[in-house]
Structures are given as structure tokens and as C-alpha cells.
Design a protein around this motif. Structure first.
Motif, short mmCIF file in Angstrom:
data_model
loop_
_atom_site.label_atom_id
_atom_site.label_comp_id
_atom_site.label_asym_id
_atom_site.label_seq_id
_atom_site.Cartn_x
_atom_site.Cartn_y
_atom_site.Cartn_z
N MET A 108 12.67 25.63 33.20
CA MET A 108 11.35 25.20 32.75
C MET A 108 11.52 24.22 31.60
O MET A 108 12.29 24.48 30.68
CB MET A 108 10.53 26.41 32.29
CG MET A 108 10.18 27.37 33.41
SD MET A 108 9.48 28.92 32.81
CE MET A 108 10.98 29.77 32.27
N CYS A 109 10.80 23.10 31.66
CA CYS A 109 10.87 22.07 30.62
C CYS A 109 9.48 21.85 30.03
O CYS A 109 8.54 21.55 30.76
CB CYS A 109 11.41 20.76 31.18
SG CYS A 109 13.13 20.86 31.75
N GLY A 110 9.38 22.00 28.71
CA GLY A 110 8.10 21.84 28.04
C GLY A 110 8.11 20.69 27.06
O GLY A 110 9.16 20.11 26.74
N CYS A 111 6.93 20.36 26.59
CA CYS A 111 6.73 19.33 25.57
C CYS A 111 5.99 20.01 24.43
O CYS A 111 4.86 20.46 24.60
CB CYS A 111 5.92 18.17 26.13
SG CYS A 111 5.54 16.88 24.93
N HIS A 112 6.63 20.08 23.25
CA HIS A 112 6.08 20.80 22.11
C HIS A 112 5.69 19.80 21.02
O HIS A 112 6.48 18.93 20.66
CB HIS A 112 7.09 21.80 21.58
CG HIS A 112 7.59 22.75 22.61
ND1 HIS A 112 8.82 23.37 22.54
CD2 HIS A 112 7.02 23.19 23.77
CE1 HIS A 112 8.99 24.15 23.59
NE2 HIS A 112 7.90 24.05 24.36
N VAL A 113 4.48 19.95 20.52
CA VAL A 113 3.95 19.03 19.50
C VAL A 113 3.89 19.76 18.17
O VAL A 113 3.36 20.88 18.09
CB VAL A 113 2.56 18.51 19.90
CG1 VAL A 113 2.02 17.57 18.81
CG2 VAL A 113 2.61 17.79 21.24
N HIS A 114 4.40 19.11 17.13
CA HIS A 114 4.38 19.66 15.78
C HIS A 114 3.44 18.82 14.91
O HIS A 114 3.55 17.60 14.89
CB HIS A 114 5.78 19.62 15.15
CG HIS A 114 6.75 20.57 15.75
ND1 HIS A 114 7.17 21.72 15.12
CD2 HIS A 114 7.42 20.54 16.94
CE1 HIS A 114 8.04 22.35 15.88
NE2 HIS A 114 8.22 21.66 16.99
N VAL A 115 2.56 19.49 14.18
CA VAL A 115 1.71 18.80 13.23
C VAL A 115 2.03 19.34 11.84
O VAL A 115 2.22 20.55 11.65
CB VAL A 115 0.21 18.98 13.57
CG1 VAL A 115 -0.21 20.43 13.53
CG2 VAL A 115 -0.67 18.13 12.67
N GLY A 116 2.16 18.44 10.87
CA GLY A 116 2.58 18.82 9.55
C GLY A 116 1.55 19.67 8.81
O GLY A 116 0.34 19.42 8.88
N VAL A 117 2.03 20.68 8.08
CA VAL A 117 1.18 21.55 7.27
C VAL A 117 1.81 21.71 5.90
O VAL A 117 2.97 21.37 5.68
CB VAL A 117 0.98 22.94 7.92
CG1 VAL A 117 0.25 22.83 9.24
CG2 VAL A 117 2.33 23.65 8.12
N ASP A 118 1.04 22.28 4.97
CA ASP A 118 1.52 22.49 3.62
C ASP A 118 2.02 23.91 3.37
O ASP A 118 2.66 24.16 2.35
CB ASP A 118 0.42 22.17 2.61
CG ASP A 118 0.13 20.69 2.53
OD1 ASP A 118 1.08 19.90 2.66
OD2 ASP A 118 -1.04 20.32 2.34
N SER A 119 1.70 24.83 4.27
CA SER A 119 2.10 26.21 4.06
C SER A 119 2.00 26.97 5.38
O SER A 119 1.33 26.53 6.32
CB SER A 119 1.20 26.88 3.02
OG SER A 119 -0.13 27.02 3.52
N ARG A 120 2.66 28.12 5.42
CA ARG A 120 2.54 28.97 6.61
C ARG A 120 1.11 29.48 6.76
O ARG A 120 0.59 29.57 7.88
CB ARG A 120 3.52 30.14 6.52
CG ARG A 120 3.38 31.13 7.67
CD ARG A 120 4.60 32.00 7.80
NE ARG A 120 5.73 31.20 8.25
CZ ARG A 120 6.99 31.62 8.20
NH1 ARG A 120 7.27 32.80 7.69
NH2 ARG A 120 7.96 30.85 8.63
N THR B 114 5.57 22.98 9.85
CA THR B 114 4.66 22.50 10.89
C THR B 114 4.01 23.67 11.61
O THR B 114 4.50 24.80 11.57
CB THR B 114 5.39 21.65 11.95
OG1 THR B 114 6.32 22.49 12.68
CG2 THR B 114 6.12 20.48 11.33
N LEU B 115 2.91 23.35 12.29
CA LEU B 115 2.37 24.21 13.34
C LEU B 115 2.82 23.62 14.66
O LEU B 115 2.64 22.42 14.91
CB LEU B 115 0.84 24.24 13.28
CG LEU B 115 0.16 24.98 14.44
CD1 LEU B 115 0.44 26.48 14.37
CD2 LEU B 115 -1.35 24.72 14.45
N GLU B 116 3.40 24.44 15.50
CA GLU B 116 3.93 23.98 16.79
C GLU B 116 3.01 24.42 17.92
O GLU B 116 2.69 25.61 18.05
CB GLU B 116 5.34 24.56 17.01
CG GLU B 116 5.99 24.12 18.30
CD GLU B 116 7.36 24.76 18.50
OE1 GLU B 116 8.02 24.41 19.50
OE2 GLU B 116 7.76 25.62 17.69
N ILE B 117 2.60 23.47 18.76
CA ILE B 117 1.75 23.73 19.92
C ILE B 117 2.63 23.66 21.16
O ILE B 117 3.27 22.64 21.44
CB ILE B 117 0.60 22.71 20.01
CG1 ILE B 117 -0.23 22.73 18.72
CG2 ILE B 117 -0.27 23.01 21.22
CD1 ILE B 117 -0.85 24.07 18.37
#
Length: 385
Positions: A142-154, A244-247
């Protein structure tokens, strides 16, 4: 599996970024033999070549028929596009040197010639031992595409995950690109989603704050459900190694415009939800059954879903994409992305998803799956710039 999380409290979500949010992408690719078009376990040689240029941004995956590339964080879509194209070009050339085609697809259309080989390394060895029964059931590539958006904290990442969650089936639908698996039409637009769901914790993230997250993840590791914290496979999760938050809902896509549209929508949605968090608005809480149906619809139909049942703020299929563009429109405009995203979404709706294109290639080739693989490889290579 069902996860009972601690009750939500008002979390310290960190300061909201004053400038454009950063966005990055991880792309997983399939290596196929140039002659047979079947998966080929040549990742070690391919990565050795690619790393001479990309360094550690060229990475291994669980099976030796896969490779992965990672972009640097970007604030402009043009920079992200160029980074993705360059990484694909380098990896494509490395694959060619090992007699392979580089293919961006969620699952392999043609079956591998024999048992899959797990990539060498202590962590992969431990995973293969811990989940031996799952692998014995012939879990596919299985091959996915994961998007990370920058954040300042968990805390901020978790607050975003809570607000963004009901919209994620729309992103899964637009990125559907795995109708064929091991020689068969699965009847799904995104079959990868079905098989990915066999791994522990794969699915929508529960509504948790930072304390709830720590409690839940630590408990999963302590009980042996997860090997380690990096194995948390929620569709939206805080990264354990970068801020980051990863989608994680999308198939790998050969069409680069689809990948960049996905990344832009994730960022626009995140920026929109940050404003809602700042305003003290509560996270939406769609009924679990409705959210489950939305994901099932995305996997089965992609953007062609006939299901118009609301899942919270979003809708299924094509309607959902239009509603997402409207919801995130001001944030997309603020990032300078609205015009391009509107045009890219129109092109996607006209041409269909990657799954639609795979099935057109199959029909055009008279029912020959090698035609599907060749079309995927050509589209992946065309995006190299």
C-alpha cells in the motif's frame, strides 16, 4: 478498534502563526519491473542512487518494492510543486537504473511474482514479528501520500485534528487511486483504505487534548497494541519527530496537480480551523456512524459517491469538494492559493480521480493491466518536470 480517550479539556494550543502555514508532503511509490510491470524488490539499490542527490529525503518503506520521498516545508505552492517534481525526477532516474518503473498508485495493479520481502532493519524486523499473523494473511503493498502542516505545539496539532476530522473523507475521495489490486478490479476507488484499516489504530482520530493523547498512546504501547508511538495510524496525528499535524487519508497519486491540490486544501482547512479555535468555537462532533459511512463512501466511489448524507460540516463526493473549497476559501485566498485550487479542482472533477483514470486506461488497453501500469508510470514521470 474502539479507543476510549480521556475527556476533553480546554487545551493550551500555542500561538497561532502570523505568517503562511508551512506544508510538506511524503510520497510513497511502487517499484515495478520494466518488463513484467509487477512489483520488484529493488529499493536498496534505487535508494542508494537517489540518496546521492536527495540524501535522507529518499527513504525506505516496509517492503522492498516501495520507496518514499519527503519534501522540505514550503510556504508557497510553487516551491512545493518544484520540490515534488525534483524528488520524483531523481527517484525515477534511480529506478530506471535498476530496471524499474516508478509508479504512484495506492495498490499494485499486477501481483508480485512471489512473497514480498520486508526491508532490512531492526524496527521493520520487530514489526514483522509482532504482526506476523497480519502479514501471513497476505496484506498487500500500500502506498500513501501524507501531508504535514506546520504547528507550534502538540496541543495545537490535536486541536486542529479535532476540528479538521469531519472534512477528511472529502480529501480521501479526491485522492482515490487504488481500484486494482494484484490483477483484479476490487470494486473500490481506494482499495488501499480497506487494507490499511487492518493495521491497529488506523481510522479517525478520537477527540483528545494533549493529556488525553499522552494517556491513550502510552496505554496502547504499554498493552502491546502498538510497537511504539510512531505506529499510531490515526488519519490525523501529531508527528513524533517534526512539529506538524500529519494527514494520512490519501492514496499516492501519479498526477502531481492532485498531490499539490491535496496539500493546499489541507493547509487551507488547517488555517480556517485555527481561526475557529481562536474564536473559541467547539470542534464538530459528527455521529460515528455517519463519519464511518463517509469514509466507506470515499473508498468505494471516490468523488462519484451517490451518498449525500451530511457527516458534520462536509458532504460526500463532488458536493463535498465544493463545500470544502467554500469553507476554506478565505484561507486559501490569504495564502494566494484560491485561484489555482479552484482551477485544479475543476480539472479533477472533469477528468476524474486517479481511480477513474486507471479504469479508463484499462478499457483503452482492451483489459490489459500492463496498460494501466504504463499509464501510471508515464504520468508519474511526466510530473518530474
Amino acid at each position: 478498534m474502539s479507543i476510549t480517550a480521556r475527556a476533553l479539556q480546554t487545551p493550551p494550543v500555542g500561538r497561532r502563526p502570523t505568517g503562511p502555514l508551512t506544508v510538506g508532503v511524503e510520497e510513497e511509490f511502487l517499484l515495478v519491473d520494466r518488463g513484467t510491470r509487477a512489483p520488484a524488490g529493488r529499493a536498496p539499490a534505487v535508494l542508494a542512487d537517489a540518496r546521492q542527490i536527495l540524501g535522507e529525503r529518499a527513504q525506505s518503506e516496509f517492503f522492498t518494492v516501495q520507496v518514499e520521498t519527503c519534501t522540505v516545508p514550503a510556504t508557497r505552492l510553487t516551491d512545493l510543486y518544484a520540490d515534488l517534481a525534483r524528488s520524483r525526477r531523481v527517484m525515477n532516474e534511480a529506478a530506471a537504473a535498476s530496471g524499474c518503473l516508478l509508479v504512484a498508485t495506492g495498490t499494485p495493479p499486477i501481483a508480485p511474482p512471489g512473497p514480498l520481502t520486508v526491508t532490512e532493519g531492526e524496527r521493520y524486523r520487530r514489526i514483522s514479528e509482532r504482526y506476523a499473523q497480519l502479514l501471513a494473511d497476505e496484506l498487500p503493498v500500500m502506498c500513501g501520500c501524507h501531508v504535514h502542516v506546520g504547528v507550534d505545539s502538540r496541543g495545537q496539532a490535536l486541536a486542529l485534528a479535532n476540528h479538521m476530522g469531519p472534512w477528511l473523507p472529502v480529501l480521501a475521495a479526491l485522492a482515490a487511486n487504488s481500484p486494482y489490486l494484484d490483477g483484479h478490479d476490487t470494486g473500490y476507488a481506494a482499495r488501499r483504505a480497506v487494507d490499511q484499516g487492518k493495521w491497529p489504530t488506523t481510522g479517525p482520530a478520537p477527540l483528545v487534548d494533549e493529556a488525553g493523547y499522552e494517556h491513550t498512546v502510552s496505554d496502547l504501547v504499554r498493552r502491546g497494541v502498538l510497537l511504539d508511538r510512531r505506529m499510531l495510524y490515526w488519519y490525523a496525528r501529531p508527528s513524533e519527530h517534526v512539529p506538524t499535524l500529519e494527514i494520512r487519508v490519501a492514496d499516492s497519486n501519479a498526477d502531481l496537480d492532485t498531490v499539490v491540490l491535496l496539500a493546499a486544501l489541507v493547509r487551507g482547512l488547517a488555517a480556517t480551523c485555527l481561526h475557529r479555535i481562536d474564536a473559541g468555537l467547539p470542534a464538530p462532533r459528527p455521529a460515528a456512524a455517519r463519519l464511518r459511512r463517509a469514509y466507506e463512501s470515499a473508498a468505494r466511489y471516490g468523488l462519484s459517491s451517490p451518498d449525500r448524507t451530511p457527516t458534520g460540516p462536509g458532504w460526500a463526493g463532488r458536493t463535498g469538494l465544493g463545500r470544502l473549497l467554500a469553507f476554506a476559501g478565505p484561507a486559501l485566498a490569504a495564502h494566494g492559493d484560491l485561484a489555482w485550487c479552484t482551477q485544479a479542482a475543476a480539472r479533477l472533477l472533469a477528468a476524474g480521480t486517479g481511480a477513474d483514470r486507471q479504469r479508463r486506461a484499462y478499457r483503452a488497453g482492451g483489459g490489459d493491466l500492463t496498460t494501466v501500469v504504463d499509464d501510471l508510470a508515464a504520468t508519474t514521470a511526466a510530473a518530474c518536470g
